[in-house]
Design a protein around this motif. Structure first.
Motif, PDB file in Angstrom:
ATOM      1  N   ILE A 123       0.311  -6.888  -4.249  1.00 14.39           N
ATOM      2  CA  ILE A 123      -0.569  -5.984  -4.262  1.00 14.39           C
ATOM      3  C   ILE A 123      -1.862  -6.643  -4.856  1.00 14.39           C
ATOM      4  CG2 ILE A 123      -1.119  -3.797  -4.971  1.00 14.39           C
ATOM      5  CD1 ILE A 123       1.030  -3.470  -3.094  1.00 14.39           C
ATOM      6  N   SER A 124      -3.091  -6.537  -4.241  1.00 12.79           N
ATOM      7  CA  SER A 124      -4.304  -7.167  -4.579  1.00 12.79           C
ATOM      8  C   SER A 124      -4.853  -5.936  -5.623  1.00 12.79           C
ATOM      9  CB  SER A 124      -5.031  -7.705  -3.640  1.00 12.79           C
ATOM     10  OG  SER A 124      -4.614  -8.685  -2.856  1.00 12.79           O
ATOM     11  N   ALA A 145       6.984   2.227  -8.388  1.00 14.90           N
ATOM     12  CA  ALA A 145       5.459   1.675  -8.439  1.00 14.90           C
ATOM     13  C   ALA A 145       4.975   1.090  -7.112  1.00 14.90           C
ATOM     14  CB  ALA A 145       5.498   0.641  -9.581  1.00 14.90           C
ATOM     15  N   HIS A 146       6.110   0.341  -6.475  1.00 13.83           N
ATOM     16  CA  HIS A 146       5.532  -0.456  -5.197  1.00 13.83           C
ATOM     17  C   HIS A 146       5.251   0.608  -4.080  1.00 13.83           C
ATOM     18  CE1 HIS A 146      10.013   0.345  -4.832  1.00 13.83           C
ATOM     19  NE2 HIS A 146       9.874   0.359  -3.455  1.00 13.83           N
ATOM     20  N   ARG A 157       1.391   0.966  -2.424  1.00 13.98           N
ATOM     21  CA  ARG A 157       1.164   0.509  -1.110  1.00 13.98           C
ATOM     22  C   ARG A 157       0.614   1.828  -0.172  1.00 13.98           C
ATOM     23  NH1 ARG A 157       6.990  -0.157   0.727  1.00 13.98           N
ATOM     24  NH2 ARG A 157       5.840  -0.208   2.828  1.00 13.98           N
ATOM     25  N   GLY A 158       0.350   3.078  -1.033  1.00 13.78           N
ATOM     26  CA  GLY A 158      -0.174   4.061  -0.404  1.00 13.78           C
ATOM     27  C   GLY A 158       0.644   5.260   0.197  1.00 13.78           C
ATOM     28  N   LEU A 159       2.046   4.924  -0.069  1.00 14.57           N
ATOM     29  CA  LEU A 159       2.984   5.891   0.318  1.00 14.57           C
ATOM     30  C   LEU A 159       3.115   7.167  -0.185  1.00 14.57           C
ATOM     31  CD1 LEU A 159       6.058   3.542   0.982  1.00 14.57           C
ATOM     32  CD2 LEU A 159       4.442   4.119   2.738  1.00 14.57           C
ATOM     33  N   PRO A 160       3.326   8.327   0.363  1.00 18.19           N
ATOM     34  CA  PRO A 160       3.053   9.673  -0.077  1.00 18.19           C
ATOM     35  C   PRO A 160       4.305   9.861  -1.163  1.00 18.19           C
ATOM     36  CG  PRO A 160       4.248   9.805   2.064  1.00 18.19           C
ATOM     37  CD  PRO A 160       3.776   8.475   1.871  1.00 18.19           C
ATOM     38  N   ALA A 161       3.805  10.791  -2.153  1.00 19.31           N
ATOM     39  CA  ALA A 161       4.553  11.150  -3.276  1.00 19.31           C
ATOM     40  C   ALA A 161       4.057  12.291  -3.892  1.00 19.31           C
ATOM     41  CB  ALA A 161       4.541   9.865  -4.328  1.00 19.31           C
TER      42      ALA A 161
END
Length: 328
Positions: free
Chosen positions: A52-53, A137-138, A142-146
């Motif tokens: 992750i940058s 966190a990962h 990565r922009g996955l929904p939560a």
């Protein structure tokens, strides 16, 4: 656009900094100057959040004064057992009225205090909020929904922070229940260790489902005894976080329980890890805090005994299943 600071450059702190930088200027503070320099140079935190940058809007520093200069809110993502020491480093620098968003989960060993109680003593007068819920966190990075919960007793502060902390694809619910939200985050780590022991010991899916369900009942009793709300136990800060931590392969507490269930010694498991497994220190503290309220926590007690070497994985299962019969 707000100016936000994240104290703590572990996996969750880095993930929050990455996502919050989509709409804000963010300073990420690391305790170790060498690590801060390495993260700033590589624009990655490969140790805790590989692949992750960091966006250009994230500034990395190890200087406390630089970290909070000009900040409008600070997210504290420090393991609970180190929270007091870090907060004391910042106490003299803390601007009056600047809110603190607690992202730590656990109970301080020895004092039996929740993170909000620690910070209330070290940073008196600072508005306190808690950000919690089911969130690896990962996946967030990565922009996955939560969906998460922001708990704060002050409705105006809560509304302001919800706006500042808005992140795409993350649904942020509000709650006034700071105590219940923190107890959910603490207890779920302990129950997840027990769920892992059940899995690693080969006791079956039926036993794990029963354990998670009864663990939720323990959590609900404790939240109500501490003055929290019943809805908190059945919401994201309680049930939601409990499900993720008890079943997710990336859960450090669950995986520790699996290893214990397979017969691996605790010292060897912890020695091989980089991140903190909060449930280890939290288990005995949770049991002690519950006893102060006259609340029985059979699962947490069994986990505390297992971690202290007073019980084996098979003892844990037998103790829980062999309790006297009663109505649910």
């Amino acid at each position: 656009m707000s100016r936000l600071t994240v104290l703590g450059a572990g996996a969750w702190g880095t993930a929050l900094a990455v996502r919050l930088a989509e709409r804000n200027r963010v300073t990420l503070w690391a305790r170790d100057p060498t690590r801060a320099k390495a993260i700033a140079s590589a624009r990655r935190n490969e140790r805790y959040l590989p692949g992750i940058s960091l966006p250009e809007a994230v500034v990395v520093t190890a200087d406390p004064a630089e970290a909070i200069a000009g900040a409008e809110a600070v997210l504290v993502v420090i393991p609970t057992q180190h929270l007091r020491a870090v907060a004391e480093r910042f106490a003299a620098l803390w601007p009056s009225g600047m809110p603190v968003v607690i992202c730590a989960k656990g109970i301080e060993a020895g004092t039996l205090r929740l993170p909000s109680e620690i910070l209330d003593a070290v940073l008196p007068g600072a508005p306190l909020a808690v950000l919690t819920g089911p969130s690896f966190a990962h996946e967030v990075a990565r922009g996955l929904p939560a969906a998460l919960v922001l708990a704060c007793p002050d409705e105006a502060v809560r509304a302001d922070l919800r706006q500042r902390l808005a992140i795409d694809r993350i649904r942020l619910y509000g709650s006034p229940d700071v105590i219940g939200a923190q107890l959910g985050g603490a207890a779920k780590n302990v129950i997840a260790i027990a769920a892992g022991v059940v899995e690693g010991g080969g006791f079956g899916e039926n036993a794990r489902a029963a354990l998670i369900t009864r663990g939720l009942a323990e959590l609900a009793r404790l939240i109500l005894a501490e003055g929290g709300r019943a809805e908190t136990a059945s919401g994201l800060a309680g049930l939601g976080d409990l499900i993720l931590t008890c079943t997710g392969a990336a859960s450090r507490n669950h995986s520790l329980g699996v290893a214990l269930g397979r017969g691996e010694p605790l010292d060897a498991i912890l020695a091989a890890r980089r991140g903190v497994t909060e449930g280890v220190a939290t288990a005995p503290a949770l049991v002690a805090r519950a006893r102060m309220r006259g609340i029985e926590l059979p699962i947490a007690e069994a986990v505390a005994d297992l971690l202290a070497g007073r019980a084996s994985p098979s003892d844990l299962a037998e103790r829980l299943l062999g309790r006297p019969p009663r109505d649910e």
